[in-house]
Design a protein around this motif. Structure first.
Motif, short mmCIF file in Angstrom:
data_model
loop_
_atom_site.label_atom_id
_atom_site.label_comp_id
_atom_site.label_asym_id
_atom_site.label_seq_id
_atom_site.Cartn_x
_atom_site.Cartn_y
_atom_site.Cartn_z
N MET A 1 0.83 -1.19 0.00
CA MET A 1 0.00 0.00 0.00
C MET A 1 0.87 1.24 0.00
O MET A 1 2.07 1.17 0.24
CB MET A 1 -0.93 0.00 1.19
N PHE A 2 0.25 2.34 -0.25
CA PHE A 2 0.90 3.64 -0.23
C PHE A 2 0.12 4.51 0.75
O PHE A 2 -1.07 4.33 0.93
CB PHE A 2 0.87 4.29 -1.62
N TYR A 3 0.81 5.46 1.37
CA TYR A 3 0.14 6.37 2.29
C TYR A 3 0.17 7.78 1.72
O TYR A 3 1.18 8.21 1.17
CB TYR A 3 0.80 6.35 3.67
N LEU A 4 -0.94 8.48 1.88
CA LEU A 4 -1.08 9.86 1.46
C LEU A 4 -1.33 10.68 2.71
O LEU A 4 -2.37 10.54 3.36
CB LEU A 4 -2.26 10.00 0.48
N VAL B 1 -14.73 7.31 -4.04
CA VAL B 1 -13.96 6.08 -3.88
C VAL B 1 -14.76 5.07 -3.07
O VAL B 1 -15.73 5.42 -2.41
CB VAL B 1 -12.60 6.34 -3.18
N ASP B 2 -14.33 3.83 -3.14
CA ASP B 2 -14.88 2.79 -2.29
C ASP B 2 -13.89 2.53 -1.17
O ASP B 2 -12.75 2.13 -1.43
CB ASP B 2 -15.12 1.50 -3.08
N ALA B 3 -14.32 2.76 0.06
CA ALA B 3 -13.45 2.51 1.21
C ALA B 3 -13.21 1.00 1.32
O ALA B 3 -14.15 0.22 1.20
CB ALA B 3 -14.09 3.04 2.48
N VAL B 4 -11.95 0.62 1.53
CA VAL B 4 -11.65 -0.80 1.75
C VAL B 4 -11.40 -1.08 3.23
O VAL B 4 -11.49 -2.22 3.66
CB VAL B 4 -10.46 -1.30 0.88
N ILE C 1 -7.52 6.59 10.07
CA ILE C 1 -6.95 6.07 8.83
C ILE C 1 -8.10 5.71 7.89
O ILE C 1 -9.15 5.26 8.35
CB ILE C 1 -6.05 4.86 9.14
N PHE C 2 -7.93 5.94 6.59
CA PHE C 2 -8.95 5.65 5.59
C PHE C 2 -8.26 5.06 4.38
O PHE C 2 -7.38 5.69 3.79
CB PHE C 2 -9.67 6.96 5.22
N TYR C 3 -8.61 3.83 4.03
CA TYR C 3 -7.99 3.15 2.88
C TYR C 3 -8.98 3.04 1.74
O TYR C 3 -10.15 2.71 1.95
CB TYR C 3 -7.56 1.73 3.26
N ASP D 1 -6.70 0.51 -10.58
CA ASP D 1 -5.82 -0.62 -10.88
C ASP D 1 -5.55 -1.51 -9.68
O ASP D 1 -4.77 -2.44 -9.76
CB ASP D 1 -4.51 -0.11 -11.48
N GLY D 2 -6.19 -1.23 -8.56
CA GLY D 2 -6.04 -2.08 -7.40
C GLY D 2 -4.98 -1.65 -6.41
O GLY D 2 -4.76 -2.33 -5.40
N TYR D 3 -4.31 -0.53 -6.65
CA TYR D 3 -3.34 -0.03 -5.68
C TYR D 3 -4.10 0.53 -4.48
O TYR D 3 -5.05 1.30 -4.66
CB TYR D 3 -2.45 1.05 -6.30
N VAL D 4 -3.70 0.16 -3.29
CA VAL D 4 -4.37 0.61 -2.07
C VAL D 4 -3.65 1.83 -1.51
O VAL D 4 -2.42 1.83 -1.38
CB VAL D 4 -4.42 -0.52 -1.01
N ILE D 5 -4.43 2.86 -1.19
CA ILE D 5 -3.89 4.10 -0.64
C ILE D 5 -4.54 4.35 0.71
O ILE D 5 -5.76 4.32 0.83
CB ILE D 5 -4.14 5.27 -1.60
N GLY D 6 -3.71 4.56 1.71
CA GLY D 6 -4.18 4.88 3.04
C GLY D 6 -4.02 6.37 3.30
O GLY D 6 -2.92 6.90 3.17
N VAL D 7 -5.09 7.05 3.61
CA VAL D 7 -5.05 8.48 3.92
C VAL D 7 -4.81 8.63 5.41
O VAL D 7 -5.48 8.00 6.24
CB VAL D 7 -6.36 9.18 3.52
N VAL D 8 -3.83 9.47 5.76
CA VAL D 8 -3.48 9.74 7.15
C VAL D 8 -3.31 11.24 7.34
O VAL D 8 -3.08 11.97 6.38
CB VAL D 8 -2.17 9.01 7.57
#
Length: 127
Positions: A76-79, A95-98, A108-110, A115-122
């Motif tokens: 995953m990546f964090y923003l 977006v659809d929250a996972v 935290i919000f993912y 393309d399926g890359y997961v991004i976690g908002v912090v």
């Protein structure tokens, strides 16, 4: 703009669709280069470099070692954003929250990109 120590370059199915998705979330895409066959795009968040997106076929041509690697990633990546609550409220309809919740007392919000890359908002903070 200062270059980051590590610059993620994500292989994507459709560069235009990925750029459009990220622009809706507040990113800015820098124009592609002069080569019409090379569609790599740099994305900024605010005034800082965030990542690059590159059509999967072009990335596989550039680095043949990736020829059998599927689009998407295990990881995953964090923003980090200035105002977590306001940013998440703004992107939630897009977006659809996972997964969402807290970790070590921090919200935290993912979500996943097309393309399926997961991004976690912090919340942005100093380390």
């Amino acid at each position: 703009m200062k270059a980051p120590a590590i610059a993620p370059c994500l292989g994507v199915k459709d560069t235009g669709a990925s750029v459009g998705f990220y622009e809706k979330l507040g990113f800015t895409a820098l124009p592609a280069g002069d080569d019409p066959n090379d569609d790599i795009r740099s994305l900024l968040f605010g005034d800082a470099f965030a990542l690059m997106v590159y059509r999967d076929a072009h990335l596989r041509d550039w680095l043949p070692v990736l020829k059998d690697t599927p689009v998407g990633a295990f990881g995953m990546f964090y923003l980090a954003v200035d105002d977590f609550d306001a940013y998440v409220a703004g992107i939630r309809p897009l977006v659809d929250a996972v997964k969402e919740g807290t970790h070590d007392g921090q919200p935290i919000f993912y979500f996943a990109d097309p393309d399926g890359y997961v991004i976690g908002v912090v919340q942005k903070r100093e380390w």
